[in-house]
Design an enzyme around this catalytic site. Sequence first.
Site, short mmCIF file in Angstrom:
data_model
loop_
_atom_site.label_atom_id
_atom_site.label_comp_id
_atom_site.label_asym_id
_atom_site.label_seq_id
_atom_site.Cartn_x
_atom_site.Cartn_y
_atom_site.Cartn_z
N GLY A 115 -8.14 27.20 -75.71
CA GLY A 115 -9.20 26.70 -76.62
C GLY A 115 -8.83 26.93 -77.97
O GLY A 115 -8.95 26.02 -78.90
N ARG A 150 -3.22 24.67 -58.97
CA ARG A 150 -4.29 24.37 -60.08
C ARG A 150 -5.08 24.51 -58.61
O ARG A 150 -6.24 24.47 -59.58
CB ARG A 150 -4.36 22.71 -60.39
N ASN A 202 -13.39 29.22 -60.93
CA ASN A 202 -13.96 28.17 -62.10
C ASN A 202 -15.09 27.09 -62.25
O ASN A 202 -16.06 27.25 -62.63
CB ASN A 202 -12.25 27.98 -62.40
N ASN A 254 -8.82 24.40 -65.40
CA ASN A 254 -8.07 24.12 -64.12
C ASN A 254 -8.81 24.30 -63.19
O ASN A 254 -8.93 25.04 -63.17
CB ASN A 254 -6.85 24.30 -63.45
N ASP A 277 0.40 14.91 -67.66
CA ASP A 277 1.47 14.54 -66.98
C ASP A 277 2.35 13.96 -67.83
O ASP A 277 3.61 13.40 -67.42
CB ASP A 277 0.28 14.61 -65.71
N ARG A 301 4.29 13.61 -70.59
CA ARG A 301 5.55 14.61 -69.81
C ARG A 301 6.51 13.78 -69.30
O ARG A 301 7.77 13.62 -69.46
CB ARG A 301 5.20 15.33 -69.21
N HIS A 338 -4.48 15.97 -61.52
CA HIS A 338 -3.47 16.02 -62.05
C HIS A 338 -2.53 17.64 -61.42
O HIS A 338 -3.83 18.79 -61.19
CB HIS A 338 -4.45 17.10 -63.08
#
Length: 322
Positions: A26, A98, A105, A130, A158, A161, A185
């Site tokens: 954040g 994840r 979460n 995640n 991703d 990357r 992801h």
Amino acid sequence: MNYQPPLVVGHAKSTKIVIVGAGSVGVTTAYALLLSGLAAEIVLIDIDKNRALGEVMDLSHAAHYAQAKIRVGEYVDCAGAAAVIITAGVNQKPGQTRLDLVQTNHALFENIVPQIVENAPDTILIVATNPVDVLTYSAWKISGFPVQRVIGSGTSMDTTRFRHELGRHFGVSPRSVHAVIVGEHGDSQLPVWSLATISGMRLQDYCGQAGIDYAHDDMEECARKTREAAYEIIQRKGKTNYGVASVLVSIIEPIITNGDAIMTVSRVGTYAGVENVSLSMPCKLNRDGAHQDVPLLLNASEQEALRKSALSIKEAIMSVEK
């Protein structure tokens, strides 16, 4: 000569962006956004107000070189926000996937999302926490927003990357590589080899024209490094933050500027026959959100891999809906 700050883009003159979560992602996102010139006002919300205030005090010194104002806020300050970015949540630890974070979460989102919706019913939600695909679905279901207004950062990181790894392998800039990662992801992500190009040529054709060998094992190694990059970074430094922050700003930009940029972001839909699941495919981003106007042309084996990825995410979604 006095320093002249960068000109603010026209769209930024009255644009407010809210970031929920003053952790590393954040705060790094706030810093990147602050220097981007995309927003006039950035609001940071966190349950630990003292920490958030300390971060804002520090960021305010960077704001000397920018046009935006940054402050600590409450959920009521989401009112009028062009977008609300959710980064709050328990971070992935070494050895965790994840998907291991899903229950904790999701419960956090049940508290956060209704407060955002109450104060900003017309905003666009951008989810970075995640497991991002499952939580994009959670945010959509809890908010009641149209699917295009709930966007997960998904495989945009991703994809970045992947292009980096391919560029390094072929000795070209990642900007010259056009290749995407779709699906989860996470561990079931799918590199779309059939559509990957350099200089407008498929990778095998590029190798033929360049007089270099195309080795399947080398390509698989690029995909593996892409898939495992976050695990390696977390093992070494305990978190990832710079890459995802830059990706979040790149998602925000076409939303604020109505740019119609195409990115691989996560959105609820039907994929490879699996309904009501959130995963990443190329979407057009503009002020109305994320739109999947043109289906990605996958070959048969890629379609099957996408289905497996969708089913993996669906299983995790069902675990929080029980």
